[in-house]
Each structure stands twice: as structure tokens, then as C-alpha cells.
Design an enzyme around this catalytic site. Structure first.
Site, mmCIF file in Angstrom:
data_model
loop_
_atom_site.group_PDB
_atom_site.id
_atom_site.type_symbol
_atom_site.label_atom_id
_atom_site.label_comp_id
_atom_site.label_asym_id
_atom_site.label_seq_id
_atom_site.Cartn_x
_atom_site.Cartn_y
_atom_site.Cartn_z
ATOM 1 N N ARG A 65 0.870 -1.096 -0.022
ATOM 2 C CA ARG A 65 0.016 -0.015 -0.002
ATOM 3 C C ARG A 65 1.044 1.223 0.090
ATOM 4 O O ARG A 65 1.985 1.208 0.727
ATOM 5 C CB ARG A 65 -0.924 0.123 1.241
ATOM 6 C CG ARG A 65 -1.733 1.147 1.332
ATOM 7 C CD ARG A 65 -2.900 1.114 0.497
ATOM 8 N NE ARG A 65 -4.046 1.840 0.968
ATOM 9 C CZ ARG A 65 -5.199 2.019 0.195
ATOM 10 N NH1 ARG A 65 -5.160 1.632 -1.143
ATOM 11 N NH2 ARG A 65 -6.263 2.782 0.768
ATOM 12 N N THR A 339 -9.217 1.038 -9.126
ATOM 13 C CA THR A 339 -8.743 -0.097 -8.766
ATOM 14 C C THR A 339 -8.969 -1.093 -9.691
ATOM 15 O O THR A 339 -9.850 -1.042 -10.384
ATOM 16 C CB THR A 339 -9.588 -0.535 -7.386
ATOM 17 O OG1 THR A 339 -9.448 0.594 -6.432
ATOM 18 C CG2 THR A 339 -9.044 -1.942 -6.712
ATOM 19 N N THR A 357 -4.389 -0.422 -7.161
ATOM 20 C CA THR A 357 -5.273 0.744 -7.593
ATOM 21 C C THR A 357 -4.109 2.004 -7.547
ATOM 22 O O THR A 357 -3.402 2.152 -6.967
ATOM 23 C CB THR A 357 -6.250 0.719 -6.247
ATOM 24 O OG1 THR A 357 -7.024 1.704 -6.619
ATOM 25 C CG2 THR A 357 -5.729 1.230 -5.091
ATOM 26 N N ASP A 381 -8.147 8.221 0.782
ATOM 27 C CA ASP A 381 -8.391 7.253 1.306
ATOM 28 C C ASP A 381 -8.462 7.234 3.031
ATOM 29 O O ASP A 381 -9.145 6.512 3.916
ATOM 30 C CB ASP A 381 -7.867 5.418 1.030
ATOM 31 C CG ASP A 381 -8.551 4.951 0.123
ATOM 32 O OD1 ASP A 381 -9.600 5.536 -0.615
ATOM 33 O OD2 ASP A 381 -7.841 4.118 -0.474
HETATM 34 O O1 DON Z 1 -8.080 1.052 -1.323
HETATM 35 C C1 DON Z 1 -9.282 1.314 -1.572
HETATM 36 O O2 DON Z 1 -10.103 0.930 -0.756
HETATM 37 C C2 DON Z 1 -9.699 2.253 -2.481
HETATM 38 N N1 DON Z 1 -8.605 3.055 -2.817
HETATM 39 C C3 DON Z 1 -10.182 1.383 -3.617
HETATM 40 C C4 DON Z 1 -10.597 2.320 -4.719
HETATM 41 C C5 DON Z 1 -11.642 1.485 -5.805
HETATM 42 O O3 DON Z 1 -11.735 0.574 -5.596
HETATM 43 C C6 DON Z 1 -11.724 2.339 -7.039
HETATM 44 N N2 DON Z 1 -12.462 1.539 -7.894
HETATM 45 N N3 DON Z 1 -12.991 1.176 -8.640
#
Ligand code: DON
Length: 528
Positions: A65, A339, A357, A381
Site C-alpha cells: 500500500r 482499482t 489501485t 482513503d
Molecule cells: O483502497 C481502497 O479501498 C480504494 N483505494 C479502492 C478504490 C477503488 O476500488 C476504485 N475502484 N473502482
């Protein structure tokens, strides 16, 4: 077998499998290829999580991450009046320090059999020689026009300022050069070499704060896999800094308390599933964060006895408002102070589930000049203002406030389910923010509880509840009017949406594997 949101990237994995590589070699080949062929989410400028299960029974999870830059501050996205700005989503300040390259190199070194220079060949070829873009990618590029052209001219996606159309060839020479450098020198080319210089120069051009020190300090973390069971099937998931594993396991544990769940699609079933998600998200939003910075009660939240307590609060025919339930949840332990998912298996039974992502589609909109890749907007986030909703409407607490060097809480849920003989049964994960957790859990329920085939399990209509907003979201066209009316009568705030989540999965079937990309989106399953 490899499944992803891009046929070219799945083919890269199949090429490596055919050449004798294992599932990890193939997954890394796929990951780099996806950075070329699915640039809205495949990336080297973002981060992700990998769940690995080797044929000999070893399981491992890798957290790569992004982290908050050293110069990040708790209130960096508030304006002078204390109001939240859009800078956590768009532009140079939105990015966390990317982890993707370090993560892919680390998993290859520990569990792969081939060198980086070999597995990156398909990605380099795709970037250098180009490939023909399909309608899905052309649509994605057209939608990215605003944010991407706002921060950079001359990207390969908008030659002469116009989006590439379906049927055109996308060539990415700068990205090819970056990938070649990584293939030869390893991850240090990205974190210490000229690619790092390009990234830092881009930051300085646009008022960003990622420095060379941020890049050279980045390290991915091998964590203890999260393990649970659902009706005797083992589930291996991702622990924090992702909330995915804990929240999905918590919801499944609540539902497991019922000796048998009502039939799929019935109001009774949707009420129980939605109520379980609602409760698991109350804990997620308040109690989870980066374990290096805040205490996270993982053992408690994933225990069966804790699930029994939550299950007892679900009335059989009545929704409970989130605000009243929040008092039932034990208070969080106090501190002293777009993502994409891919699944790969090999003929030996090794399996890899990876979700990666940039956060938003096309991330922050910032393209690193000279190095040819998009940067993430993962800082959104975090709870940029604890108690206020983020881009996904998630209302999160102090545990997930911004601190330098901290990982922002994720919903990504790469997951592997084992059958009763301890063999890999399901390799699954998704894109879609918080709906990742609920989408993945529902496919697992569809397979284990309702005994559906993978095709049925993936095509079945889905619901979502994330505690706040306090509503039950459902996919249009999937459930009967009487069912929706019953749920409304029970007190659920019903919200319709066209489609909730983007899942890519592989399942063991008699004689081999079945792979399936999300039925409502683009992608490809390639086996050999
Ligand atoms: O890590 C996460 O929870 C978000 N950054 C995920 C974002 C996401 O899935 C956008 N997608 N379609």
C-alpha cells in the site's frame, strides 16, 4: 489461468505460465502488463495487496500500500475555513508514496522462479510496440480527459489533445523506458534512480510533497495472513492496512451464526446480508487503520464470539438504524494520544490474488513527465476530516487520520478460499471501493452457501451496506419488486444503482479451473 480487466495483461500471464513460470511469476508479469494496458487502474504509480497460497500449504500476504509522505499533515486537505478541498483526489498533493514496484519485486523474489527481466518482457513489449485499444479502454480514456489534460499535455492518451479512439494503437515509449530500467536494475530504478528524479521533478512542478527521501524509504510489508472459516471452508484474507479481510470475515461470521440462510434473492436473505455488512462496516469505519500507527483489535473483530453478539442485534424483520447500533459497538481502542483485481493459478495449484489501485480511475490525474505513468490519489482513503465522508461516502474516524509515513485504510480484499481437502477453491478480489468487501463476500456466499457455479455466483445481483450512509444499495434489474417492497417495509433505505462492483475470479472445477472477469465490465480470462 489468469483473469484480469485486460485481455492483453491476462495474456502476459499465460505467456509466462507457458514458459514454465509459476503463478507468482505470472502474476508479476500480469501486474506490470496491466500498468500498460489498463492505465486507469493498473499501475506502477499506486499500490496494492497480494494474497499468495503455495501448493505446499504456505500462505503469505504482502502489503504494498502507498504511505503518506513525510511532509503530510493531518489537516492538509482543509482550506483556511476548515472546509475539505478536492486536493486529496486531484492533483499533485493527492498521491501517497507508490508501493507497486517494490511490492511486485518483493513477491517475485520470495515466491517466483524467474528474474524480473524475464517476467517484465510482455509489459515492455506492450508499451514499446503498442497495442490496439478496445471500446472499454477508449471509453475510459475519454472519461479521463478532464483530470488528465488538466495536469499534463502530451500524454500518449490524448495525442493533439484528443482522446484515442477504439481501434487506435496506444504506444507508450516513455513508460517502456521506465519499465526497461526496472527490469534491468530492479525496484531501485524506481525508488532511487532517474525514475525517482522524474517523479520528484513532477511533484515540484505541481506543488506536491513526495521527496527522494520518501521514495528511498518505501518498503512493502509481509504480514501474517488473516485466516478464518465459513462453514468449514478456510478463508485467507488481507489484514490491515486493508480493512478488506477483517470486514468480510466479520460479516461472514455474523451470517454463519444462522444454521441456514434464507434462499438467495429473498427479502429475508437480503435483510440479513445487508444487516451483517452494516455492522461489520460500523467496526471498520471506527476501529481500523494502519497497525503501525494505531491499535487494531483484529482478533476480537474476527472472532466467532464477537459475531454472535452482533448477530443477536439483528431483528428478523426490521432494519436497525446505524446510529443506534454505533452505541452497541465497543468503543475503539484509544491511542495515547478505480482499482483492479487479478487472480492467477498455475497447474501445480499455486494461487495469487492481487488487488492494485490508483484509487480513482486514472488516479490523481497527474502523469509523470519523462517516466510515462499516472500517479495515485490514495490520500483520499484517509479520513481527511474524521467524521466527514470521503469520495466513497465512507465516514471514518481518528484511527484513519493522516500521519506521515502511515498507510491509509483500504477496502481491497484479495481473498483465497480453500476446499475441505485444503486445496485452492476460489481466488477472488474486486475493484469498487467499499463495495469490494461486500461484493467479494457475496460471491463467496453464493458459492459456499448457495452452491452456485462461478458464472452464476458472479452474475447474481448484489447489494451493499457500509453503515453510513444508512441505506441498502442494490443492483438494478436483479431483485423482484415484492422483495424490494418488503425490504422497504422492514425500514431499509433502498437505493438503486446500475452496477456495484468489478470482480475477477477463478474457481476450481472438476478437471481444471474456470476463470471469469466481471460480467458487466471489460477483461479477459486466459488459460492454457
Ligand atoms: O483502497 C481502497 O479501498 C480504494 N483505494 C479502492 C478504490 C477503488 O476500488 C476504485 N475502484 N473502482
Amino acid at each position: 489461468m489468469a483473469v484480469s480487466n485486460s485481455r492483453e495483461a491476462s495474456e502476459a500471464a499465460a505467456e509466462v505460465l507457458k514458459a514454465g513460470g509459476n503463478a507468482v511469476d505470472a502474476a508479476v508479469a500480469l501486474g506490470f502488463a496491466l500498468a500498460v494496458s489498463w492505465p486507469e487502474a493498473g499501475n506502477i504509480g499506486g499500490g496494492g495487496y497480494a494474497v499468495i497460497r503455495m501448493r505446499d500449504g504456505r500462505a503469505a500476504v504482502l502489503d504494498y500500500r502507498e504511505i503518506a509522505p513525510l511532509a503530510a499533515t493531518r489537516d492538509m486537505y482543509l482550506d483556511a475555513d476548515g472546509k475539505l478541498t478536492d486536493k486529496s483526489v486531484f492533483g499533485h498533493l493527492a498521491s501517497g508514496v507508490p508501493g507497486a514496484v517494490a511490492g511486485m519485486a518483493a513477491m517475485l523474489e520470495r515466491y517466483g522462479t524467474m528474474p524480473l527481466s524475464r517476467v517484465m518482457q510482455p509489459a515492455i513489449r506492450l508499451a514499446r510496440d503498442g497495442f490496439t485499444i478496445d471500446t472499454a479502454l477508449a471509453g475510459s480514456i475519454a472519461r479521463a480527459r478532464g483530470p488528465v489534460t488538466r495536469f499534463a499535455r502530451n500524454t500518449p492518451f490524448f495525442p493533439n489533445g484528443e482522446p484515442l479512439a477504439a481501434g487506435a494503437r496506444l504506444m507508450q515509449p516513455e513508460l517502456a523506458r521506465t519499465l526497461e530500467a526496472i527490469a534491468v536494475q530492479g525496484a531501485s530504478a524506481f525508488y532511487r534512480g532517474w525514475v525517482a528524479d522524474s517523479l520528484v521533478a513532477e511533484m515540484q512542478r505541481g506543488g506536491g510533497i513526495i521527496t527522494r527521501e520518501d521514495l528511498s524509504r518505501y518498503t512493502p510489508v509481509w504480514r501474517e495472513p488473516l485466516r478464518s472459516t465459513y462453514r468449514g471452508y478456510a478463508v485467507i484474507g488481507m489484514p490491515p492496512s486493508s480493512s478488506g479481510g477483517v470486514t468480510s470475515i466479520e460479516a461472514l461470521n455474523i451470517l454463519e451464526q444462522y444454521p441456514k440462510l434464507p434462499p438467495f434473492g429473498s427479502a429475508g436473505y437480503l435483510h440479513l446480508v445487508g444487516s451483517a455488512f452494516q455492522r461489520a462496516f460500523i467496526d471498520r469505519n471506527a476501529k481500523l487503520g494502519d497497525p503501525a500507527f494505531v491499535p487494531v483489535p483484529i482478533a476480537e473483530l474476527t472472532s466467532k464470539s464477537y459475531a454472535r453478539r452482533w448477530q443477536a442485534s439483528i431483528a428478523p424483520d426490521r432494519a436497525t438504524p446505524t446510529r443506534t447500533l454505533e452505541n452497541l459497538s465497543s468503543p475503539p481502542a484509544r491511542e495515547p494520544e478505480h482499482t483492479t483485481h487479478y487472480s492467477v493459478v498455475d497447474s501445480l495449484g499455486n494461487a495469487v490474488a492481487i488487488t492494485t489501485t490508483l484509487n480513482n480511475s486514472w488516479g490523481s490525474g497527474v502523469w509523470v513527465r519523462g517516466a510515462g505513468f499516472m500517479l495515485n490519489d490514495e490520500m483520499d482513503d484517509f479520513a481527511a476530516q474524521p467524521g466527514k465522508p470521503n469520495m466513497f461516502g465512507l465516514v471514518q474516524g481518528e484511527q484513519n487520520a493522516i500521519q506521515p509515513g502511515k498507510r491509509m485504510l483500504s477496502a481491497m480484499s484479495p481473498t483465497i478460499v480453500l476446499d475441505q481437502a485444503d486445496r485452492v477453491l476460489l481466488v477472488i478480489g474486486a475493484a469498487g471501493g467499499p463495495t469490494i468487501i461486500t461484493g467479494v463476500s457475496q460471491v463467496i456466499l453464493n458459492v459456499l452457501e448457495h452452491r452456485m457455479t462461478l458464472g452464476d455466483a458472479m452474475r447474481a445481483p448484489r447489494i451493499h451496506h457500509q453503515a453510513l450512509p444508512d441505506s441498502l444499495t442494490y443492483e438494478a434489474g436483479g431483485f423482484g419488486r415484492a422483495v424490494l417492497d418488503s425490504l422497504r417495509t422492514m425500514g431499509h433505505g433502498m437505493r438503486e444503482i446500475r452496477s456495484l462492483v468489478n470482480i475477477n475470479a477463478i474457481m476450481r472445477v472438476p478437471g481444471g479451473w474456470e476463470g471469469l472477469p466481471e460480467p458487466l465490465r471489460s477483461g479477459g480470462a486466459v488459460g492454457h
